[in-house]
Design a protein around this motif. Structure first.
Motif, PDB file in Angstrom:
ATOM      1  N   PHE A 117     -31.309 -20.966  22.635  1.00  0.00           N
ATOM      2  CA  PHE A 117     -30.828 -20.120  21.542  1.00  0.00           C
ATOM      3  C   PHE A 117     -29.966 -18.987  22.092  1.00  0.00           C
ATOM      4  N   ALA A 118     -30.422 -18.392  23.211  1.00  0.00           N
ATOM      5  CA  ALA A 118     -29.676 -17.283  23.802  1.00  0.00           C
ATOM      6  C   ALA A 118     -28.299 -17.755  24.261  1.00  0.00           C
ATOM      7  N   SER A 121     -26.009 -18.417  21.486  1.00  0.00           N
ATOM      8  CA  SER A 121     -25.521 -17.215  20.803  1.00  0.00           C
ATOM      9  C   SER A 121     -24.504 -16.469  21.666  1.00  0.00           C
ATOM     10  N   LEU A 122     -24.519 -16.733  22.978  1.00  0.00           N
ATOM     11  CA  LEU A 122     -23.498 -16.112  23.823  1.00  0.00           C
ATOM     12  C   LEU A 122     -22.145 -16.802  23.650  1.00  0.00           C
ATOM     13  N   VAL A 124     -20.222 -17.216  21.385  1.00  0.00           N
ATOM     14  CA  VAL A 124     -19.233 -16.529  20.571  1.00  0.00           C
ATOM     15  C   VAL A 124     -18.295 -15.663  21.421  1.00  0.00           C
ATOM     16  N   TYR A 125     -18.758 -15.247  22.618  1.00  0.00           N
ATOM     17  CA  TYR A 125     -17.940 -14.349  23.429  1.00  0.00           C
ATOM     18  C   TYR A 125     -16.647 -14.986  23.898  1.00  0.00           C
ATOM     19  N   ALA A 147     -16.446 -15.265  14.921  1.00  0.00           N
ATOM     20  CA  ALA A 147     -17.589 -14.461  15.335  1.00  0.00           C
ATOM     21  C   ALA A 147     -18.508 -14.227  14.158  1.00  0.00           C
ATOM     22  N   VAL A 151     -22.340 -15.692  14.078  1.00  0.00           N
ATOM     23  CA  VAL A 151     -23.479 -14.779  13.987  1.00  0.00           C
ATOM     24  C   VAL A 151     -24.290 -15.086  12.731  1.00  0.00           C
TER      25      VAL A 151
ATOM     26  N   LEU B  59     -31.435 -10.925  25.727  1.00  0.00           N
ATOM     27  CA  LEU B  59     -30.169 -11.662  25.650  1.00  0.00           C
ATOM     28  C   LEU B  59     -29.818 -11.988  24.197  1.00  0.00           C
ATOM     29  N   ILE B  60     -30.810 -12.487  23.442  1.00  0.00           N
ATOM     30  CA  ILE B  60     -30.510 -12.941  22.083  1.00  0.00           C
ATOM     31  C   ILE B  60     -30.128 -11.762  21.198  1.00  0.00           C
ATOM     32  N   GLY B  64     -26.390 -11.250  22.099  1.00  0.00           N
ATOM     33  CA  GLY B  64     -25.931 -12.208  21.105  1.00  0.00           C
ATOM     34  C   GLY B  64     -25.584 -11.588  19.774  1.00  0.00           C
ATOM     35  N   VAL B  68     -22.011  -8.022  19.966  1.00  0.00           N
ATOM     36  CA  VAL B  68     -20.915  -8.645  19.221  1.00  0.00           C
ATOM     37  C   VAL B  68     -20.410  -7.676  18.155  1.00  0.00           C
ATOM     38  N   PHE B  72     -16.810  -5.945  17.768  1.00  0.00           N
ATOM     39  CA  PHE B  72     -16.112  -5.977  16.486  1.00  0.00           C
ATOM     40  C   PHE B  72     -15.545  -4.615  16.147  1.00  0.00           C
TER      41      PHE B  72
END
Lengths: 335, 208
Positions: A117-118, A121-122, A124-125, A147, A151, B59-60, B64, B68, B72
Motif C-alpha cells: 500500500f505504501a 501510494s508513493l 503518485v510522486y 495526483a 489520492v 510512509l503511507i 503518501g 502530496v 500541491f
C-alpha cells in the motif's frame, strides 16, 4: 566480511532473478493488451515482429532507446530526469513482497500489505514530479489531476484492504493467501472485489479513468514533454504497476497461488502457475475494460470515488466486522 | 552487525542532511522534496529498529498523503525562488515571529519533557517486546486496551479538524447551476428529443 559479501551476492542474485521475469512479463503484457484491444475492435493488433508479434514490445523498446532524449530548456532538469526513474523504481520495488508460492518470495515481511500500500501510494510522486518539472501547462494540469485521482482512490483501496485484513487477522501476504484455503474472499467480499478492481483502474490511470493523459484535453498529460527512453520508462512503469495491482487483487481476493479446488489434477499444477494464471485473468479484465468502456468525465470520477465507493466500502467494513463478531469468527491470532 | 550499522549510518546521515536542506534550500519545491526524503529515511530507521508498523504508517500517511498535499499547495502558490537568503535580506519580518514561535515551542517541550512520568507498570508492558508477537499485534494490544480513550480522543480531534477545514472553505455560491447525475443518466430519447415539422420559408418557434 566475506560472509557478508556472500550474503550480499546471494541477495543480488535473487533480486536479479525476480526483476528479469517481471520486465519480460511487462513486455509481454503490453503486447497482450494491444492484441486484446485489437481483437475487440476487429483489428489484428501487432502481429508482424516475431511469432504472433510477440517481439513487438522489444522492438518498440529498442526504438525508444535509440531516440534522442529531449529536455525542455525551461524544465527543472534534475526533477525532470528523476521523475521516470522514480516511477519505474517504485513499480519494480513493490514486487519484493509478492509471494508466488508458499516459499517463493524475495522477502517475507510481517507487514507485507502495508508495504504494498505504501509503495503504491508513493507512485503518485513520479507523475507529479514529471508534470511539474516539465514547466508547461498541459503536463502540470495532467499531474494535478492524476495526483488528486490517485489520492482519492487510495482511500477506498485502503478500506477494502482493511476488510480483507479483518477476515485474516494478519498483515502478512502469505497468511492472507493461506487463510483463503477454505473459501476465496472473492465470494464473501464480492462487492469489495468489484470496487477494488475499479479503484485499481483509477489508481493505475487506466481507461476509463485515464484523465491524466486525456489526449483530447491535455495532449498527453504529464508525459507530454518526455521523449525517448524517459517516456519508455513511464510507460513500462505504468504497466508494471498494472501487473502489481493484478497481483494484489489475486492475493487479496482470488487466493494467490492456491488452486481453484483442492482436488487431484488441479493441485499438482505448480503454485506459481496458478498465481500467474490469476494475474493474467485480472489483466485480461483490465484490457477488456480499456477496449469497451468510454472515458469518464473528471467530476464524475471524483464523485464516484468519494461519494459512492468510500461510503459503500465503509458500510461494508462495519457489516463484515459485525458479521465476524456476531458469529464469533474473528481471527484469534497467534497469542 | 556491521551491515546493520552501515545501513543505520546511511539512513541517519540522509535524514539529517535532508532535514538541514529542508530549511536551507532556496526553492520551496526542493524543500518539500527533501522533506519527503527525510520522511522516507526516518521510516527506514523505524523499520530497522523493528517498529515496522510505525515505519510503514509513516510512509503511507506522511509521504503518501500529507506530503502530496504539501507539494500541491507549494506548486499552486508558485512561490518564486528567493534570491536572497532570509537572514541577509532587508525585509527580515519573518525573524521576530519565527523567534517567538520557536521559543514558545522550546518552552512547551521543556515543560512536557520535564514533567514526564512513566506509567506505573511500564516495565511489565514493555516485556511484550521480548515475546514473539508481531509488532502490529503488540501495538493493537496496547492501543485498544490501556489507551483506548486517548486513541478515540485523537480520532475525534482529527475529525474536528476535518470538519473545521470543510466549514472554513465551504461557501455556497448563488446562481450556479447544479448537475443532477440521476437526471443526466436517466434521460431517454423520448423525453429529450422533440420532432417538429418545419414549413419552408418559415422558422420554427422553440419555447422552453
Amino acid at each position: 566480511m566475506i560472509e557478508y559479501l556472500q550474503f550480499l551476492g546471494q541477495e543480488v542474485y535473487k533480486i536479479f532473478f525476480l526483476l528479469i521475469p517481471i520486465l519480460v512479463s511487462v513486455a509481454m503484457i503490453v503486447w497482450l493488451d494491444r492484441r486484446v484491444w485489437g481483437l475487440v475492435q476487429k483489428r489484428k493488433g501487432p502481429n508482424v515482429v516475431g511469432p504472433f508479434g510477440l517481439f513487438q514490445t522489444l522492438a518498440d523498446a529498442l526504438k525508444y532507446i535509440f531516440k534522442e532524449i529531449i529536455i525542455p530548456a525551461s524544465a527543472n532538469k534534475t526533477v525532470f530526469i528523476l521523475a521516470p526513474i522514480v516511477t519505474m523504481t517504485l513499480a519494480l520495488v513493490a514486487w519484493a513482497v509478492i509471494p508466488m508460492s508458499e516459499d517463493l518470495v524475495l522477502s517475507d515481511i510481517n507487514v507485507g500489505v502495508l508495504y504494498l500500500f505504501a509503495v503504491s501510494s508513493l507512485g503518485v510522486y513520479g507523475i507529479i514530479m514529471g508534470g511539474w518539472a516539465s514547466n508547461s501547462k498541459y503536463p502540470f494540469l495532467g499531474a494535478i489531476r492524476s495526483a488528486a485521482q490517485m489520492v482519492s482512490y487510495e482511500v477506498s483501496i485502503g478500506i477494502i484492504i482493511i476488510n480483507v485484513l479483518l477476515c485474516v487477522g494478519s498483515l502478512n501476504l502469505k497468511d492472507i493467501v493461506i487463510a483463503q484455503k477454505e473459501l476465496w474472499y472473492v465470494v464473501p467480499l464480492f462487492p469489495m472485489f468489484v470496487i477494488f478492481f475499479i479503484s485499481a483502474l483509477a489508481e493505475t490511470n487506466r481507461p476509463p479513468f485515464d484523465l491524466p493523459e486525456a489526449e483530447a484535453e491535455l495532449v498527453a498529460g504529464y508525459q507530454t514533454e518526455y521523449s525517448g527512453m524517459m517516456y519508455a520508462m513511464f510507460w513500462l512503469g505504468e504497466y508494471a504497476n498494472i501487473l502489481l495491482m493484478c497481483a494484489m487483487g489475486s492475493i487479496l481476493f482470488l487466493g494467490g497461488w492456491l488452486p481453484i479446488i483442492n482436488i487431484y489434477p488441479l493441485n499438482i499444477v505448480p503454485s506459481p502457475i496458478w498465481m500467474i494464471l490469476k494475474i493474467l485473468f485480472l489483466f485480461l479484465l483490465f484490457a477488456l475494460v480499456k477496449a469497451i468502456v468510454p472515458r469518464y468525465r473528471y467530476d464524475q470520477l471524483m464523485r464516484l470515488g468519494w461519494k459512492v465507493f468510500l461510503p459503500f466500502s465503509l458500510v461494508y467494513l462495519v457489516l463484515t466486522a459485525s458479521f465476524l463478531f456476531y458469529f464469533d469468527k474473528l481471527p484469534k491470532g497467534n497469542f | 552487525m556491521i551491515v546493520h550499522s552501515i545501513f543505520f549510518y546511511f539512513f541517519s546521515i540522509i535524514a539529517i542532511f535532508s532535514s538541514l536542506m529542508v530549511i536551507t534550500s532556496r526553492s520551496t519545491i526542493n524543500s518539500v522534496f527533501f522533506l519527503i526524503l527525510d520522511f522516507i529515511s526516518v521510516g527506514c530507521l523505524f523499520i530497522m529498529v523493528g517498529a515496522e508498523f510505525l515505519g510503514m504508517i509513516l510512509l503511507i500517511v506522511y509521504v503518501g498523503a500529507v506530503a502530496v498535499l504539501f507539494l500541491f499547495v507549494v506548486m499552486m502558490l508558485n512561490v518564486a525562488e528567493q534570491k536572497q537568503s532570509w537572514f541577509i535580506g532587508k525585509k527580515s519580518t519573518h525573524i521576530p515571529t519565527g523567534l517567538i514561535v520557536s521559543v514558545l515551542i522550546l518552552l512547551e517541550l521543556l515543560v512536557v519533557v520535564g514533567g514526564w512520568k512513566y506509567k506505573e507498570d511500564v516495565m511489565s508492558s514493555s516485556t511484550l517486546v521480548l515475546s514473539n508477537i508481531s509488532n502490529t499485534h503488540q501495538l493493537g494490544l496496547v492501543m485498544y486496551t490501556d489507551y483506548i480513550l486517548y486513541f478515540q480522543l485523537a480520532g475525534v480531534v482529527l475529525l474536528l479538524a476535518m470538519i473545521g477545514a470543510i466549514l472554513l472553505t465551504f461557501r455556497e455560491r448563488v446562481g450556479v447551476k447544479k448537475q443532477s447525475y440521476l437526471n443526466q443518466i436517466s434521460r431517454s430519447p423520448s423525453t429529450a428529443i422533440e420532432l417538429r415539422e418545419v414549413k419552408s420559408n418559415e422558422g420554427v418557434k422553440i419555447d422552453d
